[in-house]
Design an enzyme around this catalytic site. Structure first.
Site, PDB file in Angstrom:
ATOM      1  N   SER A 191      41.268  34.897 -11.256  1.00 35.00           N
ATOM      2  CA  SER A 191      42.161  35.562 -12.382  1.00 35.00           C
ATOM      3  C   SER A 191      42.548  36.534 -11.998  1.00 35.00           C
ATOM      4  O   SER A 191      43.400  37.254 -10.497  1.00 35.00           O
ATOM      5  CB  SER A 191      41.132  35.599 -13.698  1.00 35.00           C
ATOM      6  N   THR A 192      42.310  38.260 -12.325  1.00 34.52           N
ATOM      7  CA  THR A 192      42.601  39.650 -11.956  1.00 34.52           C
ATOM      8  C   THR A 192      42.015  39.796  -9.896  1.00 34.52           C
ATOM      9  O   THR A 192      40.810  39.598  -9.915  1.00 34.52           O
ATOM     10  CB  THR A 192      41.663  40.134 -12.565  1.00 34.52           C
ATOM     11  N   HIS A 218      45.918  33.180 -13.584  1.00 33.95           N
ATOM     12  CA  HIS A 218      45.518  33.411 -15.085  1.00 33.95           C
ATOM     13  C   HIS A 218      47.668  34.993 -14.559  1.00 33.95           C
ATOM     14  O   HIS A 218      46.927  35.747 -13.825  1.00 33.95           O
ATOM     15  CB  HIS A 218      44.559  34.307 -15.450  1.00 33.95           C
ATOM     16  N   MET A 311      38.552  38.275 -13.559  1.00 29.88           N
ATOM     17  CA  MET A 311      37.552  39.002 -15.101  1.00 29.88           C
ATOM     18  C   MET A 311      37.900  37.716 -16.560  1.00 29.88           C
ATOM     19  O   MET A 311      37.854  37.197 -16.649  1.00 29.88           O
ATOM     20  CB  MET A 311      38.358  40.209 -16.117  1.00 29.88           C
ATOM     21  N   ASP A 314      36.517  32.473 -17.650  1.00 30.50           N
ATOM     22  CA  ASP A 314      37.134  31.285 -18.056  1.00 30.50           C
ATOM     23  C   ASP A 314      36.184  30.323 -16.115  1.00 30.50           C
ATOM     24  O   ASP A 314      36.640  30.679 -15.337  1.00 30.50           O
ATOM     25  CB  ASP A 314      38.428  31.514 -17.626  1.00 30.50           C
TER      26      ASP A 314
END
Length: 371
Positions: A191-192, A218, A311, A314
């Site tokens: 993600s991030t 993401h 973050m 998940d």
């Protein structure tokens, strides 16, 4: 002490709006604003904020050029604001290449389902990337420390009531050894910080990579096609945005499309990708848990799954299902993550067997596959 933020945008309305949101959090404070990239560079040098929020399209100097100059002169964590268009996607990816750590849609209604959630998300992102300021004094990209070094990031110490599990091994490069397991699929969730992390890993893989690779990042729907195209132009392997019905092929990576869920059907060599809308109650589209769980059903113990920077948590539940089937799970180490959330979740749950610095993930994959 509150995190000091510099807000940069050529719109006085947007500067005021972002400043109001940031200042609502007692842990954050806006110390100044700038209306173009040139002002941003000058104020970054003079004020040394902990975080900068940055627009892309501005007069005098654009946001990408400003990011590049700030990273060269005084590296500071930067959060970009982007329009959700194809051109906006390409510009945002350029900004991440230049050194920005994260991005959010400029239209707040695109960030979350309601205003309060959007406010919390922006505040959370600023606080999360601010933790990287301790590691950015020497370069724009945090580098992995020596094995004995400790990261100053928050969250590494156990808290009362935490369940104690065996931590993943931090394996020195010289000690990389093949386990002897047989694989048919590699799956990577992030993600991030993921766009830069995925580029770091995938560009080091040879064109004759022996297995297909699933990528779950993401990312908004308008970004994934541009990101896949960028990776395809940089990598020796083929990279594409996954489409419904794609047959998995060795040496090819399939990026889950934003706004959808990526599943698998069939088994082994004949496995295909299914792209579905999925349940609106699921927080992430695409969702690492969903793809990992589908891979567990399709490939059982033949998956090498890796959870990179991001973050939240998940990937933890999907990774647990993969591990129960006998597959292998690795996590990126804390020091090289932009946000040590997703990797920490699988590490703390005792699911990951190894903790790896980002710069060594590709090498570790190749050793494990006997390349």
């Amino acid at each position: 002490m509150a995190v000091k933020v510099l807000v940069v945008d050529d719109s006085s309305f947007f500067r005021r709006r972002v400043s109001e949101i940031i200042n609502q959090d007692p842990m954050l404070t806006v110390i100044d604003t700038a209306q173009n990239g040139r002002e941003a560079v000058d104020k970054a040098l003079a004020l040394r904020p902990d975080v900068i929020t940055m627009d892309i399209e501005m007069p005098v100097m654009d946001g990408i050029s400003a990011v590049r100059e700030i990273m060269a002169k005084c590296p500071i964590p930067i959060l970009m604001f982007s329009s959700l268009t194809h051109e906006g996607a390409k510009a945002t990816l350029d900004a991440l290449d230049a050194g920005a750590l994260d991005f959010l849609p400029k239209k707040f209604e695109d960030i979350a389902r309601d205003k309060d959630e959007a406010v919390r998300l922006l505040q959370q992102r600023v606080k999360e990337i601010s933790r990287k300021r301790f590691l950015m004094g020497a370069s724009a990209r945090p580098k992995a420390p020596e094995p004995a070094a400790r990261s100053p990031l928050v969250g590494s110490l156990p808290r009362p009531g935490d369940r104690q599990v065996e931590p993943p091994r931090i394996v020195p490069v010289a000690a990389f050894k093949r386990s002897g397991k047989t694989y048919q699929l590699v799956a990577i969730g992030t993600s991030t910080g993921g766009p830069v992390a995925l580029q770091n890993v995938l560009t080091k893989l040879p064109g004759d990579f022996p297995h297909p690779i699933l990528l779950i990042q993401h990312m908004p729907a308008t970004f994934t096609a541009a990101f896949a195209a960028r990776l395809n132009g940089l990598c020796q392997i083929g990279v594409k945005e996954a489409e419904d019905g794609d047959v998995l092929k060795p040496g090819h990576a399939y990026l889950a499309p934003g706004g959808k869920q990526m599943l698998l059907e069939g088994r082994g060599v004949g496995a295909r990708i299914r792209i579905v809308d999925g349940n609106d109650k699921v927080n992430y589209k695409p969702c690492v848990d969903i793809t990992f769980a589908s891979a567990a059903k399709t490939y059982a113990d033949k998956v090498l799954a890796i959870v990179l920077t991001g973050m939240g948590a998940d990937g933890r539940d999907g990774a647990r299902l993969l591990k129960e089937q006998g597959s292998t799970i690795w996590a990126q180490d804390e020091a090289s993550c932009v946000v040590y959330g997703m990797p920490q979740a699988v590490a703390k749950a005792g699911i990951a067997t190894e903790s790896l610095p980002l710069d060594r993930v590709a090498q570790r994959i190749l050793v494990e596959l006997g390349r």
